[in-house]
Design a protein around this motif. Structure first.
Motif, mmCIF file in Angstrom:
data_model
loop_
_atom_site.group_PDB
_atom_site.id
_atom_site.type_symbol
_atom_site.label_atom_id
_atom_site.label_comp_id
_atom_site.label_asym_id
_atom_site.label_seq_id
_atom_site.Cartn_x
_atom_site.Cartn_y
_atom_site.Cartn_z
ATOM 1 N N UNK A 79 0.002 -10.804 7.209
ATOM 2 C CA UNK A 79 0.277 -10.435 6.216
ATOM 3 C C UNK A 79 -1.031 -9.897 4.664
ATOM 4 N N UNK A 80 -0.870 -10.681 4.239
ATOM 5 C CA UNK A 80 -2.203 -10.235 3.224
ATOM 6 C C UNK A 80 -3.375 -9.328 3.574
ATOM 7 N N UNK A 81 -3.407 -9.317 4.573
ATOM 8 C CA UNK A 81 -4.807 -7.640 4.973
ATOM 9 C C UNK A 81 -4.211 -7.153 4.917
ATOM 10 N N UNK A 82 -2.652 -6.828 5.663
ATOM 11 C CA UNK A 82 -1.918 -6.348 5.459
ATOM 12 C C UNK A 82 -1.386 -5.031 4.591
ATOM 13 N N UNK A 83 -0.962 -5.813 3.779
ATOM 14 C CA UNK A 83 -0.357 -5.498 2.180
ATOM 15 C C UNK A 83 -1.660 -5.506 1.324
ATOM 16 N N UNK A 84 -3.037 -6.613 1.637
ATOM 17 C CA UNK A 84 -4.569 -5.101 0.768
ATOM 18 C C UNK A 84 -4.285 -3.976 1.149
ATOM 19 N N UNK A 85 -4.558 -3.298 1.882
ATOM 20 C CA UNK A 85 -4.902 -2.301 2.918
ATOM 21 C C UNK A 85 -3.718 -1.658 2.432
ATOM 22 N N UNK A 86 -2.663 -1.931 1.901
ATOM 23 C CA UNK A 86 -1.673 -0.519 1.019
ATOM 24 C C UNK A 86 -0.263 -0.386 2.077
ATOM 25 N N UNK A 87 -0.624 -1.423 3.528
ATOM 26 C CA UNK A 87 0.980 -1.238 4.106
ATOM 27 C C UNK A 87 2.557 -1.599 3.424
ATOM 28 N N UNK A 88 3.063 -1.113 3.659
ATOM 29 C CA UNK A 88 4.895 -1.597 2.965
ATOM 30 C C UNK A 88 5.053 -2.711 3.183
ATOM 31 N N UNK A 89 5.334 -3.249 2.139
ATOM 32 C CA UNK A 89 5.334 -4.901 2.217
ATOM 33 C C UNK A 89 7.384 -4.660 2.979
ATOM 34 N N UNK A 90 8.172 -3.888 4.153
ATOM 35 C CA UNK A 90 8.255 -4.336 4.029
ATOM 36 C C UNK A 90 7.929 -4.923 5.861
ATOM 37 N N UNK A 91 7.413 -3.660 5.990
ATOM 38 C CA UNK A 91 6.012 -3.389 7.701
ATOM 39 C C UNK A 91 5.666 -4.413 7.385
ATOM 40 N N UNK A 92 5.252 -4.783 6.650
ATOM 41 C CA UNK A 92 3.805 -6.244 6.735
ATOM 42 C C UNK A 92 4.306 -7.418 6.879
ATOM 43 N N UNK A 93 6.246 -7.595 6.685
ATOM 44 C CA UNK A 93 6.640 -8.741 6.791
ATOM 45 C C UNK A 93 6.805 -9.028 8.323
ATOM 46 N N UNK A 94 7.303 -8.180 8.306
ATOM 47 C CA UNK A 94 7.394 -7.665 10.498
ATOM 48 C C UNK A 94 6.890 -8.067 11.189
ATOM 49 N N UNK A 95 5.282 -7.255 11.030
ATOM 50 C CA UNK A 95 4.196 -7.702 12.235
ATOM 51 C C UNK A 95 3.574 -8.941 11.558
ATOM 52 N N UNK A 96 4.143 -9.748 10.446
ATOM 53 C CA UNK A 96 3.282 -10.895 10.058
ATOM 54 C C UNK A 96 4.432 -11.938 11.263
ATOM 55 N N UNK A 97 5.885 -11.498 10.761
ATOM 56 C CA UNK A 97 6.479 -12.100 11.667
ATOM 57 C C UNK A 97 6.714 -12.440 13.468
ATOM 58 N N UNK A 98 6.509 -11.010 13.376
ATOM 59 C CA UNK A 98 5.519 -10.416 15.184
ATOM 60 C C UNK A 98 4.471 -11.526 15.933
ATOM 61 N N UNK A 99 3.402 -11.235 15.026
ATOM 62 C CA UNK A 99 2.312 -12.882 14.790
ATOM 63 C C UNK A 99 2.810 -13.892 14.934
ATOM 64 N N UNK A 100 4.138 -14.370 13.906
ATOM 65 C CA UNK A 100 4.083 -15.746 13.906
ATOM 66 C C UNK A 100 4.835 -16.249 15.073
#
Length: 181
Positions: free
Chosen positions: A88-109
């Motif tokens: 999540x932190x990496x994706x936000x730093x790279x400029x990913x949309x926050x909603x997408x970053x959250x969905x990706x982080x939940x899938x990782x979790x």
């Protein structure tokens, strides 16, 4: 339009440090599996490939006597929890949309249930795709974490997958545009 590409994720020092130590070849193979599975499950292939690429970013180095200790890992690991935070932190730093970053982080979790108490976990389609992609590339006793890939081949493989995702998303956008006319 995608905010962040797989190549941008690959190039980031955090990815280089943490995904490499858990197996870049495995991560890339999982990203390809997730791309294919995303079509079957009606999931955004961009989110699926990113989550699969990053699914092991939270691995701790469970080594004993200089060698990966699978039993220590199985007994003590919570890499999915740390990985979700890191991704999540990496994706936000790279400029990913926050909603997408959250969905990706939940899938990782939720890509593994190895750290959860016994019970049945009901996964959303994206989470299921990442779980299945990881399973598709697993080897006995964690052997998939040992496979190697050089940086140039890894980067070109991800660039190719970025193109496949772009083509797929462009086709879907065109279908949507034609159906609304």
């Amino acid at each position: 339009m995608r905010d962040v590409t797989l190549v941008q994720i690959f190039d980031h020092p955090i990815t280089q440090k943490y995904v490499k130590r858990s197996g870049m070849a495995h991560a890339i193979a999982c990203a390809y599996h997730a791309f294919k599975l995303s079509k079957q499950y009606g999931v955004n292939p961009d989110l699926a490939a990113k989550a699969a690429l990053l699914h092991d970013i939270g691995h701790y180095t469970w080594y004993r006597n200089g060698k990966w200790d699978y039993s220590l890992y199985k007994e003590n690991d919570i890499h999915a929890i740390k990985g979700a935070e890191r991704a999540h932190k990496l994706l936000i730093r790279l400029g990913e949309h926050p909603k997408a970053a959250k969905e990706i982080a939940l899938a990782v979790l939720l890509h593994t249930d190895s750290y959860l108490p016994q019970g049945e976990l009901h996964l959303k389609p994206l989470q299921k795709v990442v779980h299945l992609a990881d399973e598709a590339d697993e080897e006995p006793s964690g052997g998939h974490h040992y496979r190697k890939i050089d940086d140039q081949k890894a980067r070109s493989s991800l660039a190719m997958l970025d193109e496949l995702i772009n083509e797929y998303l462009n086709k879907e956008d065109l279908k949507e545009l034609n159906s609304s006319s």
